[in-house]
Design a protein around this motif. Structure first.
Motif, short mmCIF file in Angstrom:
data_model
loop_
_atom_site.label_atom_id
_atom_site.label_comp_id
_atom_site.label_asym_id
_atom_site.label_seq_id
_atom_site.Cartn_x
_atom_site.Cartn_y
_atom_site.Cartn_z
N ALA A 164 48.12 18.85 -17.54
CA ALA A 164 48.00 20.24 -17.07
C ALA A 164 48.17 21.22 -18.22
O ALA A 164 47.40 22.18 -18.35
CB ALA A 164 49.03 20.51 -15.98
N ALA A 165 49.13 20.98 -19.08
CA ALA A 165 49.40 21.88 -20.21
C ALA A 165 48.20 21.98 -21.14
O ALA A 165 47.94 23.05 -21.70
CB ALA A 165 50.63 21.42 -20.97
N ARG A 166 47.45 20.88 -21.28
CA ARG A 166 46.24 20.91 -22.12
C ARG A 166 45.23 21.93 -21.63
O ARG A 166 44.41 22.42 -22.40
CB ARG A 166 45.57 19.53 -22.14
CG ARG A 166 46.27 18.53 -23.00
CD ARG A 166 45.60 17.17 -23.07
NE ARG A 166 44.17 17.14 -22.84
CZ ARG A 166 43.52 16.09 -22.32
NH1 ARG A 166 44.17 15.00 -21.97
NH2 ARG A 166 42.22 16.13 -22.16
N PHE A 167 45.29 22.26 -20.35
CA PHE A 167 44.33 23.18 -19.76
C PHE A 167 44.97 24.50 -19.33
O PHE A 167 44.46 25.21 -18.46
CB PHE A 167 43.60 22.50 -18.60
CG PHE A 167 42.84 21.28 -19.06
CD1 PHE A 167 41.68 21.41 -19.81
CD2 PHE A 167 43.32 20.01 -18.79
CE1 PHE A 167 40.99 20.30 -20.27
CE2 PHE A 167 42.64 18.88 -19.24
CZ PHE A 167 41.48 19.03 -19.98
N GLY A 168 46.09 24.84 -19.95
CA GLY A 168 46.73 26.13 -19.73
C GLY A 168 47.52 26.24 -18.44
O GLY A 168 47.85 27.34 -18.02
N LEU A 169 47.84 25.12 -17.83
CA LEU A 169 48.60 25.11 -16.57
C LEU A 169 50.02 24.64 -16.84
O LEU A 169 50.23 23.51 -17.26
CB LEU A 169 47.92 24.20 -15.55
CG LEU A 169 46.49 24.59 -15.18
CD1 LEU A 169 45.80 23.44 -14.45
CD2 LEU A 169 46.47 25.85 -14.34
N GLU A 170 50.98 25.51 -16.61
CA GLU A 170 52.38 25.20 -16.87
C GLU A 170 53.09 24.86 -15.57
O GLU A 170 52.93 25.55 -14.56
CB GLU A 170 53.06 26.40 -17.52
CG GLU A 170 52.48 26.77 -18.86
CD GLU A 170 53.11 28.02 -19.45
OE1 GLU A 170 53.87 28.72 -18.74
OE2 GLU A 170 52.83 28.30 -20.62
N LEU A 171 53.90 23.80 -15.61
CA LEU A 171 54.66 23.42 -14.42
C LEU A 171 55.69 24.50 -14.14
O LEU A 171 56.53 24.82 -14.97
CB LEU A 171 55.35 22.08 -14.64
CG LEU A 171 56.15 21.56 -13.44
CD1 LEU A 171 55.23 21.23 -12.28
CD2 LEU A 171 56.97 20.34 -13.84
N ALA A 172 55.62 25.07 -12.95
CA ALA A 172 56.57 26.10 -12.53
C ALA A 172 57.62 25.54 -11.58
O ALA A 172 58.76 25.99 -11.58
CB ALA A 172 55.83 27.26 -11.85
N GLU A 173 57.23 24.54 -10.77
CA GLU A 173 58.14 23.97 -9.78
C GLU A 173 57.79 22.51 -9.54
O GLU A 173 56.62 22.14 -9.57
CB GLU A 173 58.03 24.70 -8.43
CG GLU A 173 58.37 26.15 -8.45
CD GLU A 173 58.25 26.80 -7.08
OE1 GLU A 173 58.15 26.08 -6.06
OE2 GLU A 173 58.26 28.04 -7.04
N ASP A 174 58.80 21.72 -9.24
CA ASP A 174 58.64 20.33 -8.81
C ASP A 174 59.49 20.20 -7.54
O ASP A 174 60.70 20.09 -7.61
CB ASP A 174 59.11 19.38 -9.91
CG ASP A 174 58.92 17.92 -9.55
OD1 ASP A 174 58.68 17.60 -8.36
OD2 ASP A 174 59.03 17.08 -10.45
#
Length: 189
Positions: A164-174
């Motif tokens: 996800a980070a490779r495509f600009g998506l940051e984990l906000a919640e799990d």
């Protein structure tokens, strides 16, 4: 015949509790892999500020239409170009473990390219952590998936977050969910 999934009935309320919060300021959501259509039929009226767009591969659309008519579900396969519908949110449930890893990569690439800054991607399903299943049932499920299709299987949460980070998506919640599942929420940086 109207398709039905017991799992959709069991998991919809806990998923909705998170979606009400993380999609509160969203306007249009693309659901990738709508399956039976039950989630779309349940979530759309509960999130009235959203236009909920169901999508799936062609063979699942007739079943989805038994649950959802407006807007009509659209044909979509992650191997193809993502629909240009102006979505500021994406939801997908129980998809990554039935896809090959290249398809999961394509999913994240497409979501990353499609979502605007601040867009939200909510991904529900089983995940392994630290190379280990979170439960005996997830271990058995992973074995069953890989026996059926060696390219599928329960994904490592850490690998998904890195992808996800490779495509600009940051984990906000799990978010922990019933039946040893998780609801991962990513925001477009």
């Amino acid at each position: 015949m109207k398709p039905f999934s017991d799992a959709c009935e069991r998991n919809r309320a806990p998923i909705l509790a998170v979606l009400k919060r993380v999609f509160a300021d969203r306007r249009r959501v693309l659901e990738i892999g709508s399956g039976t259509g039950q989630h779309a039929a349940y979530f759309a009226p509960e999130l009235p500020q959203l236009l909920w767009q169901a999508s799936d591969v062609a063979e699942n659309l007739p079943g989805i239409r038994h649950w959802v008519s407006e807007p009509p579900p659209i044909e979509f396969d992650v191997q193809r170009e993502f629909p240009a519908i102006g979505a500021d949110a994406v939801f997908s449930a129980n998809t990554c473990h039935i896809m090959s890893w290249p398809q999961v990569e394509r999913l994240f690439a497409g979501v990353g390219a499609m979502l605007p800054r601040g867009g939200v991607f909510a991904l529900y399903g089983p995940f392994h952590y630290g190379g280990q299943p979170t439960s005996e049932s997830n271990r058995r499920f992973d074995i069953m998936l890989r026996n059926r299709d060696p390219a599928s299987g329960v994904r490592e949460a850490e690998a998904v977050v890195a992808l996800a980070a490779r495509f600009g998506l940051e984990l906000a919640e799990d978010n922990p969910m019933p039946a040893n599942n998780r609801l991962l929420v990513f925001r477009h940086a």
